[in-house]
Design an enzyme around this catalytic site. Structure first.
Site, mmCIF file in Angstrom:
data_model
loop_
_atom_site.group_PDB
_atom_site.id
_atom_site.type_symbol
_atom_site.label_atom_id
_atom_site.label_comp_id
_atom_site.label_asym_id
_atom_site.label_seq_id
_atom_site.Cartn_x
_atom_site.Cartn_y
_atom_site.Cartn_z
ATOM 1 N N HIS A 167 44.693 47.690 33.908
ATOM 2 C CA HIS A 167 43.485 47.755 34.731
ATOM 3 C C HIS A 167 43.754 48.768 35.843
ATOM 4 O O HIS A 167 44.547 48.502 36.749
ATOM 5 C CB HIS A 167 43.165 46.372 35.300
ATOM 6 C CG HIS A 167 42.870 45.367 34.232
ATOM 7 N ND1 HIS A 167 43.330 44.067 34.265
ATOM 8 C CD2 HIS A 167 42.163 45.504 33.077
ATOM 9 C CE1 HIS A 167 42.899 43.433 33.178
ATOM 10 N NE2 HIS A 167 42.205 44.293 32.435
ATOM 11 N N GLU A 170 44.057 48.293 39.652
ATOM 12 C CA GLU A 170 45.152 47.448 40.134
ATOM 13 C C GLU A 170 46.366 48.336 40.413
ATOM 14 O O GLU A 170 47.406 48.258 39.757
ATOM 15 C CB GLU A 170 45.425 46.337 39.119
ATOM 16 C CG GLU A 170 44.223 45.396 39.002
ATOM 17 C CD GLU A 170 44.214 44.521 37.752
ATOM 18 O OE1 GLU A 170 43.172 43.907 37.480
ATOM 19 O OE2 GLU A 170 45.233 44.474 37.040
ATOM 20 N N HIS A 260 49.977 43.371 36.922
ATOM 21 C CA HIS A 260 48.555 43.424 37.299
ATOM 22 C C HIS A 260 48.347 43.103 38.771
ATOM 23 O O HIS A 260 49.283 42.790 39.503
ATOM 24 C CB HIS A 260 47.774 42.381 36.481
ATOM 25 C CG HIS A 260 47.554 42.754 35.064
ATOM 26 N ND1 HIS A 260 46.334 43.124 34.568
ATOM 27 C CD2 HIS A 260 48.426 42.817 34.020
ATOM 28 C CE1 HIS A 260 46.448 43.392 33.275
ATOM 29 N NE2 HIS A 260 47.701 43.216 32.904
ATOM 30 N N GLU A 336 50.837 38.846 38.432
ATOM 31 C CA GLU A 336 49.659 39.168 39.234
ATOM 32 C C GLU A 336 50.064 39.277 40.700
ATOM 33 O O GLU A 336 50.680 38.373 41.250
ATOM 34 C CB GLU A 336 48.589 38.068 39.087
ATOM 35 C CG GLU A 336 48.021 37.921 37.679
ATOM 36 C CD GLU A 336 46.975 38.979 37.331
ATOM 37 O OE1 GLU A 336 46.591 39.770 38.209
ATOM 38 O OE2 GLU A 336 46.547 38.999 36.147
HETATM 39 ZN ZN LIG Z 1 44.512 43.065 35.627
#
Ligand SMILES: [Zn+2]
Length: 377
Positions: A167, A170, A260, A336
């Site tokens: 992504h 990010e 991420h 994350e």
């Molecule tokens: Zn992500």
């Protein structure tokens, strides 16, 4: 002096509704390419030195993660090296984010998170290419014709994969990669030296160059969310995943970390592959062991907050972590990091920052080294 807003540069993304005076600037965030997602912003404000500016970003009820705005503080920089946080408020009723900033100079940058440009990516690759024992390889081309860069180092039998920025908005993921690579190429660092002795590391610091350059939050140039493409990647839609997964099939994989950022949760956390059809006791023990090893090494990490765990057999195999765990029977995880701050160790001035991403990467490599004997068994 005329006040102006611009986003016509690598990773830039904003639309000007009104820019009349310092206290009346209204902006909107354009949607990602061929997609409904909107959240990433990055723009320059010129001509407002020493003036108190009020910047309102409207229309955010339609953003990808409205829960990302409460408690969020915008990132500001003059030199694009140091990014600090500025007073920001979110009106949930109106869907409006109001940013207050007084530029110390005639040109400042504002962004959702400290940007990581494709030019910086090329600087990173160029730095790596000069290091003895490091190999750079293009696994293939994106739809915009950019290279999908793979960095390989180490001589050991354990196959470690680390990928980031599926992504593209990010950006903390590539700051993490920069920190990891900085440590791995430090020949005085004993953790790095040992890890390179017992393992071969394959690192894709940016899985989504097209989305990065276009200033997207979540998709590539074709509108594909790459972290939903791992079951059946296609060359005409998700060549990034197609080529990386093919290389993994060729090399094998004993450990995969997919890096991420999360918009809403103000902490670092791990999402595991618990719901995959063949999830084993061994995978659970490795997952628990790795998280415990990271907890010991980084006070910025925690295990209280995170995503709900998938029920047995319910995991989406189009997601990287799940596909890799199922495909190779290995430990596969999603890391994350927050856009906001790590609330276990808050920093009001900087929030979660590139420097802290780098520190967390170093701790993650330490945790991985601590687990290598068990990963190999
Ligand atoms: Zn992500």
């Amino acid at each position: 002096m005329t006040i102006a807003i611009s986003s016509s540069f690598d990773g830039g993304n904003i639309e000007v509704v009104r820019c009349e005076s310092p206290e009346d600037i209204e902006l909107r965030i354009p949607r990602d390419t061929h997609s409904d997602f909107l959240q990433w912003f990055y723009f320059r404000l010129t001509g407002a030195a020493d003036q108190a500016c009020t910047i309102r970003i409207t229309g955010l009820k339609e953003s990808a993660y409205p829960a990302g705005w409460p408690g969020y503080r915008a990132c500001v920089s003059e030199d694009r090296e140091i990014w600090w946080r500025t007073d920001t408020a979110y009106d949930e009723q109106a869907g409006t984010l109001t940013i207050h900033v007084t530029p110390g100079s005639g040109s400042i940058y504002l962004a959702y998170f400290a940007p990581y440009s494709m030019e910086r990516h090329h600087d990173l690759i160029a730095d790596m290419s000069g290091v003895v024992g490091v190999e750079i390889e293009s696994l293939g081309k994106t739809l915009d014709g950019q290279d999908i860069d793979l960095i390989t180092m180490g001589t050991g039998p354990l196959n470690i994969w680390m990928i980031g920025r599926q992504h593209p908005g990010e950006t903390m993921a590539e700051w993490w990669m920069e920190g990891a690579l900085d440590m791995l190429t430090d020949h005085a660092n004993p953790v790095a030296r040992k890890l390179l002795e017992v393992a071969t590391l394959r690192i894709v610091p940016n899985m989504n160059p097209d989305g990065s350059r276009r200033g997207n939050l979540r998709v590539n140039g074709a509108g594909a969310n790459l972290n939903r493409e791992w079951a059946e990647p296609a060359l005409d839609r998700s060549p990034e995943v197609y080529h990386v997964r093919a290389k993994m099939d060729e090399t094998g994989c004993d450990f995969c970390l997919d890096v991420h950022g999360d918009e809403a949760i103000a902490n670092n956390f791990i999402a595991g592959p618990e719901g995959t059809p063949s999830f084993s006791r061994r995978q659970q023990e490795l997952l628990d062991g790795w998280k415990a090893a990271l907890l010991e090494r980084s006070p910025d990490f925690q295990t209280e907050e995170g995503y709900p765990v998938d029920k047995s057999g319910q995991a989406n195999l189009a997601i990287c972590t799940n596909q890799i765990a199922e495909r190779f029977g290995c430990l596969s995880m999603t890391l994350e990091m927050p856009f906001k701050d790590a609330n276990v160790m808050p920093d009001e001035m900087m929030g979660w920052s590139p420097e802290r991403c780098g520190e967390l990467a170093r701790a993650c490599l330490g945790a991985t080294l601590a687990m290598t004997a068990r990963l190999q068994a």
